[in-house]
Design a protein around this motif. Structure first.
Motif, PDB file in Angstrom:
ATOM      1  N   ILE A 119     -52.220  46.872  58.928  1.00  0.00           N
ATOM      2  CA  ILE A 119     -52.967  46.355  60.236  1.00  0.00           C
ATOM      3  C   ILE A 119     -51.511  46.441  61.377  1.00  0.00           C
ATOM      4  CG2 ILE A 119     -53.917  44.484  61.708  1.00  0.00           C
ATOM      5  CD1 ILE A 119     -55.276  43.450  59.304  1.00  0.00           C
ATOM      6  N   CYS A 120     -51.890  46.890  62.629  1.00  0.00           N
ATOM      7  CA  CYS A 120     -50.653  46.633  63.606  1.00  0.00           C
ATOM      8  C   CYS A 120     -51.308  46.179  64.944  1.00  0.00           C
ATOM      9  CB  CYS A 120     -50.074  48.151  63.824  1.00  0.00           C
ATOM     10  SG  CYS A 120     -51.517  49.236  64.475  1.00  0.00           S
ATOM     11  N   THR A 121     -50.267  45.803  65.652  1.00  0.00           N
ATOM     12  CA  THR A 121     -50.857  45.151  66.817  1.00  0.00           C
ATOM     13  C   THR A 121     -49.512  44.981  67.710  1.00  0.00           C
ATOM     14  OG1 THR A 121     -51.843  43.387  68.331  1.00  0.00           O
ATOM     15  CG2 THR A 121     -50.385  42.513  66.401  1.00  0.00           C
ATOM     16  N   VAL A 122     -49.601  45.414  69.080  1.00  0.00           N
ATOM     17  CA  VAL A 122     -48.546  45.428  69.809  1.00  0.00           C
ATOM     18  C   VAL A 122     -49.071  44.981  71.262  1.00  0.00           C
ATOM     19  CG1 VAL A 122     -47.079  47.037  71.341  1.00  0.00           C
ATOM     20  CG2 VAL A 122     -47.903  47.754  69.340  1.00  0.00           C
ATOM     21  N   ASN A 123     -47.937  43.772  71.494  1.00  0.00           N
ATOM     22  CA  ASN A 123     -48.000  42.965  73.008  1.00  0.00           C
ATOM     23  C   ASN A 123     -49.593  42.285  72.850  1.00  0.00           C
ATOM     24  OD1 ASN A 123     -45.594  43.133  74.286  1.00  0.00           O
ATOM     25  ND2 ASN A 123     -46.089  45.107  75.194  1.00  0.00           N
ATOM     26  N   THR A 124     -49.900  41.594  71.909  1.00  0.00           N
ATOM     27  CA  THR A 124     -51.172  40.802  72.002  1.00  0.00           C
ATOM     28  C   THR A 124     -50.919  39.389  71.496  1.00  0.00           C
ATOM     29  OG1 THR A 124     -51.893  41.458  69.710  1.00  0.00           O
ATOM     30  CG2 THR A 124     -52.527  42.651  71.382  1.00  0.00           C
ATOM     31  N   ILE A 125     -49.867  39.065  70.735  1.00  0.00           N
ATOM     32  CA  ILE A 125     -49.524  37.664  69.992  1.00  0.00           C
ATOM     33  C   ILE A 125     -49.569  36.801  71.496  1.00  0.00           C
ATOM     34  CG2 ILE A 125     -47.236  38.011  70.124  1.00  0.00           C
ATOM     35  CD1 ILE A 125     -47.141  36.431  67.456  1.00  0.00           C
ATOM     36  N   TYR A 126     -49.186  37.140  72.440  1.00  0.00           N
ATOM     37  CA  TYR A 126     -49.076  36.334  73.553  1.00  0.00           C
ATOM     38  C   TYR A 126     -50.467  35.159  74.007  1.00  0.00           C
ATOM     39  CZ  TYR A 126     -45.651  39.997  74.293  1.00  0.00           C
ATOM     40  OH  TYR A 126     -44.914  41.094  74.160  1.00  0.00           O
ATOM     41  N   PHE A 127     -51.239  36.039  73.480  1.00  0.00           N
ATOM     42  CA  PHE A 127     -52.777  35.550  74.015  1.00  0.00           C
ATOM     43  C   PHE A 127     -53.492  35.027  72.960  1.00  0.00           C
ATOM     44  CE2 PHE A 127     -51.832  39.904  76.108  1.00  0.00           C
ATOM     45  CZ  PHE A 127     -51.401  39.354  77.059  1.00  0.00           C
ATOM     46  N   TRP A 128     -53.191  34.967  71.610  1.00  0.00           N
ATOM     47  CA  TRP A 128     -53.805  34.457  70.691  1.00  0.00           C
ATOM     48  C   TRP A 128     -53.864  32.755  70.901  1.00  0.00           C
ATOM     49  CZ3 TRP A 128     -50.790  37.032  65.817  1.00  0.00           C
ATOM     50  CH2 TRP A 128     -51.143  38.535  66.100  1.00  0.00           C
ATOM     51  N   CYS A 151     -45.655  43.770  67.055  1.00  0.00           N
ATOM     52  CA  CYS A 151     -44.594  43.802  68.147  1.00  0.00           C
ATOM     53  C   CYS A 151     -44.888  43.158  69.247  1.00  0.00           C
ATOM     54  CB  CYS A 151     -44.351  45.529  68.336  1.00  0.00           C
ATOM     55  SG  CYS A 151     -43.505  46.403  67.483  1.00  0.00           S
ATOM     56  N   PHE A 152     -43.613  42.642  69.889  1.00  0.00           N
ATOM     57  CA  PHE A 152     -43.960  41.799  70.890  1.00  0.00           C
ATOM     58  C   PHE A 152     -42.551  41.503  71.828  1.00  0.00           C
ATOM     59  CE2 PHE A 152     -42.985  39.164  67.153  1.00  0.00           C
ATOM     60  CZ  PHE A 152     -41.855  38.145  67.600  1.00  0.00           C
ATOM     61  N   ASN A 153     -42.546  41.228  72.872  1.00  0.00           N
ATOM     62  CA  ASN A 153     -41.302  41.121  73.886  1.00  0.00           C
ATOM     63  C   ASN A 153     -40.739  39.933  73.205  1.00  0.00           C
ATOM     64  OD1 ASN A 153     -43.095  42.184  76.555  1.00  0.00           O
ATOM     65  ND2 ASN A 153     -41.096  43.372  75.841  1.00  0.00           N
ATOM     66  N   SER A 154     -39.294  40.008  73.280  1.00  0.00           N
ATOM     67  CA  SER A 154     -38.681  38.895  72.806  1.00  0.00           C
ATOM     68  C   SER A 154     -38.895  37.596  73.657  1.00  0.00           C
ATOM     69  CB  SER A 154     -36.979  39.328  72.785  1.00  0.00           C
ATOM     70  OG  SER A 154     -36.497  39.423  73.967  1.00  0.00           O
ATOM     71  N   GLN A 155     -38.524  36.394  73.208  1.00  0.00           N
ATOM     72  CA  GLN A 155     -38.551  35.172  73.992  1.00  0.00           C
ATOM     73  C   GLN A 155     -37.745  35.278  75.266  1.00  0.00           C
ATOM     74  OE1 GLN A 155     -37.424  31.137  72.487  1.00  0.00           O
ATOM     75  NE2 GLN A 155     -39.727  30.616  72.771  1.00  0.00           N
ATOM     76  N   GLY A 156     -36.468  35.424  75.121  1.00  0.00           N
ATOM     77  CA  GLY A 156     -35.555  35.454  76.046  1.00  0.00           C
ATOM     78  C   GLY A 156     -35.972  36.470  77.072  1.00  0.00           C
ATOM     79  N   PHE A 157     -36.284  37.718  76.578  1.00  0.00           N
ATOM     80  CA  PHE A 157     -36.863  38.534  77.776  1.00  0.00           C
ATOM     81  C   PHE A 157     -38.031  38.031  78.575  1.00  0.00           C
ATOM     82  CE2 PHE A 157     -39.773  41.851  78.999  1.00  0.00           C
ATOM     83  CZ  PHE A 157     -39.045  42.675  80.230  1.00  0.00           C
ATOM     84  N   TYR A 166     -48.516  32.903  83.762  1.00  0.00           N
ATOM     85  CA  TYR A 166     -49.715  33.315  83.975  1.00  0.00           C
ATOM     86  C   TYR A 166     -50.449  33.529  82.643  1.00  0.00           C
ATOM     87  CZ  TYR A 166     -48.624  34.053  88.778  1.00  0.00           C
ATOM     88  OH  TYR A 166     -48.182  34.137  90.190  1.00  0.00           O
ATOM     89  N   GLY A 167     -49.797  32.666  81.593  1.00  0.00           N
ATOM     90  CA  GLY A 167     -50.594  32.545  80.379  1.00  0.00           C
ATOM     91  C   GLY A 167     -49.730  33.398  79.222  1.00  0.00           C
ATOM     92  N   PHE A 168     -48.900  34.180  79.554  1.00  0.00           N
ATOM     93  CA  PHE A 168     -48.269  34.626  78.479  1.00  0.00           C
ATOM     94  C   PHE A 168     -47.397  33.756  77.486  1.00  0.00           C
ATOM     95  CE2 PHE A 168     -49.770  38.229  80.727  1.00  0.00           C
ATOM     96  CZ  PHE A 168     -49.462  39.341  80.247  1.00  0.00           C
ATOM     97  N   GLN A 169     -47.564  33.554  76.387  1.00  0.00           N
ATOM     98  CA  GLN A 169     -46.744  32.500  75.630  1.00  0.00           C
ATOM     99  C   GLN A 169     -45.665  33.554  74.849  1.00  0.00           C
ATOM    100  OE1 GLN A 169     -47.156  29.121  75.149  1.00  0.00           O
ATOM    101  NE2 GLN A 169     -45.175  29.698  74.156  1.00  0.00           N
ATOM    102  N   ALA A 170     -44.526  33.003  75.128  1.00  0.00           N
ATOM    103  CA  ALA A 170     -43.333  33.533  74.257  1.00  0.00           C
ATOM    104  C   ALA A 170     -43.026  32.923  73.022  1.00  0.00           C
ATOM    105  CB  ALA A 170     -42.095  33.338  75.442  1.00  0.00           C
TER     106      ALA A 170
END
Length: 208
Positions: A119-128, A151-157, A166-170
Protein backbone atom coordinates in the motif's frame (compact mmCIF):
# COMPACT_ATOMS: atom_id res chain seq x y z
CA UNK A 1 -13.32 32.79 0.00
CA UNK A 2 -9.66 33.87 0.03
CA UNK A 3 -7.24 32.45 -2.52
CA UNK A 4 -5.21 30.68 0.18
CA UNK A 5 -8.22 28.86 1.57
CA UNK A 6 -9.45 27.99 -1.93
CA UNK A 7 -6.12 26.46 -2.93
CA UNK A 8 -5.83 24.54 0.33
CA UNK A 9 -9.31 23.08 -0.18
CA UNK A 10 -8.43 22.15 -3.76
CA UNK A 11 -5.24 20.42 -2.65
CA UNK A 12 -7.15 18.51 0.00
CA UNK A 13 -9.99 17.44 -2.31
CA UNK A 14 -9.87 18.73 -5.90
CA UNK A 15 -13.33 19.69 -7.18
CA UNK A 16 -15.00 21.33 -10.14
CA UNK A 17 -13.35 22.35 -13.39
CA UNK A 18 -10.35 23.85 -11.60
CA UNK A 19 -9.73 20.66 -9.65
CA UNK A 20 -10.16 18.34 -12.59
CA UNK A 21 -8.16 20.34 -15.13
CA UNK A 22 -5.62 22.32 -13.10
CA UNK A 23 -5.02 20.74 -9.71
CA UNK A 24 -4.68 17.24 -11.22
CA UNK A 25 -1.71 18.46 -13.25
CA UNK A 26 -0.27 20.58 -10.44
CA UNK A 27 -0.28 17.54 -8.13
CA UNK A 28 1.50 15.43 -10.74
CA UNK A 29 4.15 18.10 -11.32
CA UNK A 30 4.79 19.35 -7.79
CA UNK A 31 4.72 15.95 -6.11
CA UNK A 32 6.90 14.20 -8.68
CA UNK A 33 9.91 13.87 -6.35
CA UNK A 34 7.76 12.48 -3.53
CA UNK A 35 6.07 10.03 -5.87
CA UNK A 36 9.40 8.86 -7.25
CA UNK A 37 10.70 8.21 -3.74
CA UNK A 38 7.49 6.37 -2.85
CA UNK A 39 7.93 4.23 -5.99
CA UNK A 40 11.51 3.44 -5.03
CA UNK A 41 10.48 2.37 -1.54
CA UNK A 42 7.48 0.45 -2.87
CA UNK A 43 9.64 -1.48 -5.36
CA UNK A 44 6.79 -3.08 -7.39
CA UNK A 45 7.56 -6.67 -8.28
CA UNK A 46 6.14 -9.80 -9.89
CA UNK A 47 2.67 -10.72 -8.67
CA UNK A 48 2.13 -7.65 -6.50
CA UNK A 49 -1.38 -6.38 -5.71
CA UNK A 50 -0.88 -2.71 -4.86
CA UNK A 51 -3.26 -0.12 -3.42
CA UNK A 52 -2.69 3.63 -3.67
CA UNK A 53 -4.69 5.77 -1.26
CA UNK A 54 -5.29 9.28 -2.66
CA UNK A 55 -3.97 8.89 -6.21
CA UNK A 56 -4.72 12.45 -7.35
CA UNK A 57 -3.71 13.00 -10.97
CA UNK A 58 -2.37 9.45 -11.32
CA UNK A 59 1.40 10.07 -11.48
CA UNK A 60 2.27 7.18 -9.17
CA UNK A 61 -0.47 4.93 -10.57
CA UNK A 62 1.10 5.35 -14.00
CA UNK A 63 4.55 4.40 -12.71
CA UNK A 64 3.24 1.30 -10.92
CA UNK A 65 1.19 0.21 -13.93
CA UNK A 66 4.32 0.42 -16.10
CA UNK A 67 5.68 -2.64 -14.29
CA UNK A 68 4.36 -5.55 -16.33
CA UNK A 69 4.83 -7.98 -13.45
CA UNK A 70 2.33 -6.25 -11.16
CA UNK A 71 -0.86 -8.31 -10.99
CA UNK A 72 -3.35 -5.66 -9.85
CA UNK A 73 -3.33 -1.96 -9.03
CA UNK A 74 -6.18 -0.41 -7.06
CA UNK A 75 -6.72 3.23 -6.18
CA UNK A 76 -9.09 5.09 -3.89
CA UNK A 77 -9.59 8.87 -3.82
CA UNK A 78 -12.22 11.06 -2.17
CA UNK A 79 -12.38 13.42 -5.16
CA UNK A 80 -14.88 12.47 -7.91
CA UNK A 81 -12.95 14.78 -10.25
CA UNK A 82 -9.69 12.89 -9.69
CA UNK A 83 -11.43 9.55 -10.16
CA UNK A 84 -12.99 10.75 -13.42
CA UNK A 85 -9.67 12.22 -14.60
CA UNK A 86 -7.85 8.93 -14.02
CA UNK A 87 -10.68 6.88 -15.49
CA UNK A 88 -10.15 8.79 -18.73
CA UNK A 89 -6.37 8.61 -18.48
CA UNK A 90 -6.22 4.87 -17.82
CA UNK A 91 -9.11 3.57 -19.91
CA UNK A 92 -7.15 0.65 -21.35
CA UNK A 93 -5.77 -0.51 -18.00
CA UNK A 94 -9.24 -0.40 -16.46
CA UNK A 95 -10.67 -2.31 -19.42
CA UNK A 96 -8.15 -5.13 -18.99
CA UNK A 97 -8.86 -5.33 -15.26
CA UNK A 98 -5.31 -4.44 -14.18
CA UNK A 99 -6.51 -1.17 -12.61
CA UNK A 100 -9.51 -0.67 -10.33
CA UNK A 101 -10.46 2.83 -9.19
CA UNK A 102 -12.83 3.74 -6.36
CA UNK A 103 -14.25 7.04 -5.15
CA UNK A 104 -14.51 7.33 -1.40
CA UNK A 105 -12.56 6.58 1.74
CA UNK A 106 -10.35 3.69 2.69
CA UNK A 107 -13.18 2.28 4.79
CA UNK A 108 -15.39 2.03 1.69
CA UNK A 109 -13.11 -0.35 -0.21
CA UNK A 110 -14.69 -3.67 -1.26
CA UNK A 111 -11.55 -5.75 -0.62
CA UNK A 112 -11.23 -8.51 1.94
CA UNK A 113 -8.65 -8.53 4.70
CA UNK A 114 -5.09 -9.48 3.75
CA UNK A 115 -5.73 -8.70 0.07
CA UNK A 116 -2.85 -6.40 -0.92
CA UNK A 117 0.89 -7.03 -0.95
CA UNK A 118 1.72 -3.32 -0.78
CA UNK A 119 0.00 0.00 0.00
CA UNK A 120 1.26 3.49 -0.76
CA UNK A 121 -0.01 6.99 -0.08
CA UNK A 122 1.50 10.40 -0.80
CA UNK A 123 0.40 13.66 0.86
CA UNK A 124 -2.78 12.32 2.46
CA UNK A 125 -1.88 11.78 6.12
CA UNK A 126 -2.58 15.45 6.91
CA UNK A 127 -6.31 14.85 6.39
CA UNK A 128 -6.90 11.59 8.26
CA UNK A 129 -9.38 12.20 11.07
CA UNK A 130 -7.91 9.31 13.07
CA UNK A 131 -4.36 8.38 12.01
CA UNK A 132 -4.15 5.29 14.20
CA UNK A 133 -7.48 3.94 12.92
CA UNK A 134 -6.49 4.56 9.29
CA UNK A 135 -3.17 2.80 9.79
CA UNK A 136 -4.99 -0.12 11.42
CA UNK A 137 -7.27 -0.41 8.38
CA UNK A 138 -4.24 -0.43 6.08
CA UNK A 139 -2.60 -3.09 8.24
CA UNK A 140 -5.75 -5.18 7.98
CA UNK A 141 -5.94 -5.25 4.18
CA UNK A 142 -2.23 -6.06 3.83
CA UNK A 143 -0.99 -9.62 3.54
CA UNK A 144 1.68 -11.02 5.81
CA UNK A 145 5.00 -9.63 4.64
CA UNK A 146 3.25 -6.68 3.01
CA UNK A 147 4.65 -3.16 2.95
CA UNK A 148 3.10 0.22 3.72
CA UNK A 149 4.79 3.30 2.22
CA UNK A 150 3.72 6.78 3.40
CA UNK A 151 5.17 10.03 2.02
CA UNK A 152 4.40 13.42 3.55
CA UNK A 153 5.90 16.88 4.07
CA UNK A 154 8.10 17.29 7.11
CA UNK A 155 6.56 19.05 10.06
CA UNK A 156 9.11 21.85 9.87
CA UNK A 157 8.45 22.53 6.21
CA UNK A 158 4.65 22.38 6.46
CA UNK A 159 4.59 24.80 9.38
CA UNK A 160 6.37 27.38 7.21
CA UNK A 161 3.39 27.41 4.83
CA UNK A 162 -0.20 28.63 5.22
CA UNK A 163 -1.56 25.08 4.88
CA UNK A 164 -1.86 24.20 8.61
CA UNK A 165 -4.16 27.23 8.93
CA UNK A 166 -6.57 25.45 6.58
CA UNK A 167 -6.61 21.97 8.07
CA UNK A 168 -3.30 20.40 7.02
CA UNK A 169 -2.11 18.59 10.15
CA UNK A 170 1.69 18.46 10.43
CA UNK A 171 3.27 15.38 12.04
CA UNK A 172 6.70 14.48 13.36
CA UNK A 173 8.02 11.30 11.79
CA UNK A 174 8.61 9.73 15.23
CA UNK A 175 4.92 10.15 16.05
CA UNK A 176 3.90 8.45 12.81
CA UNK A 177 6.36 5.64 13.55
CA UNK A 178 4.86 5.14 17.01
CA UNK A 179 1.33 4.89 15.58
CA UNK A 180 2.52 2.37 13.01
CA UNK A 181 4.10 0.24 15.73
CA UNK A 182 0.93 0.40 17.83
CA UNK A 183 -1.20 -1.13 15.04
CA UNK A 184 1.31 -3.88 14.30
CA UNK A 185 3.83 -2.65 11.72
CA UNK A 186 7.43 -3.70 12.23
CA UNK A 187 10.85 -3.10 10.64
CA UNK A 188 9.96 0.58 10.30
CA UNK A 189 12.43 2.94 8.66
CA UNK A 190 12.33 6.23 6.79
CA UNK A 191 14.19 8.59 4.48
CA UNK A 192 14.17 12.37 4.57
CA UNK A 193 14.65 14.24 1.29
CA UNK A 194 14.24 17.66 -0.29
CA UNK A 195 13.73 19.13 -3.72
CA UNK A 196 13.46 22.72 -4.89
CA UNK A 197 9.86 22.94 -3.64
CA UNK A 198 9.65 21.04 -0.35
CA UNK A 199 11.14 18.86 2.37
CA UNK A 200 9.53 15.46 2.76
CA UNK A 201 9.68 12.08 4.45
CA UNK A 202 8.99 8.56 3.24
CA UNK A 203 8.33 6.04 6.01
CA UNK A 204 8.02 2.31 5.41
CA UNK A 205 6.61 -0.45 7.63
CA UNK A 206 6.15 -4.18 7.21
CA UNK A 207 3.31 -6.44 8.33
CA UNK A 208 4.96 -9.47 9.90
Amino acid sequence: MGIGKFLAQQLRQPWGWFGGQIISRVLNRDNASMNELALEMLNPSQGDCILEVGFGGGYLLNKILADSGVKLVAGVDISPEMVAFCQRRFQSEIATGKLQLHCGNLEDLPYRLAYFTKICTVNTIYFWSDVKQTLARMHGVLRQGGLLVICFNSQGFLKQTILPKYGFQAYEVERVKDWMKLVGFQNIYWLEKSDTKQDFICIVGEKI
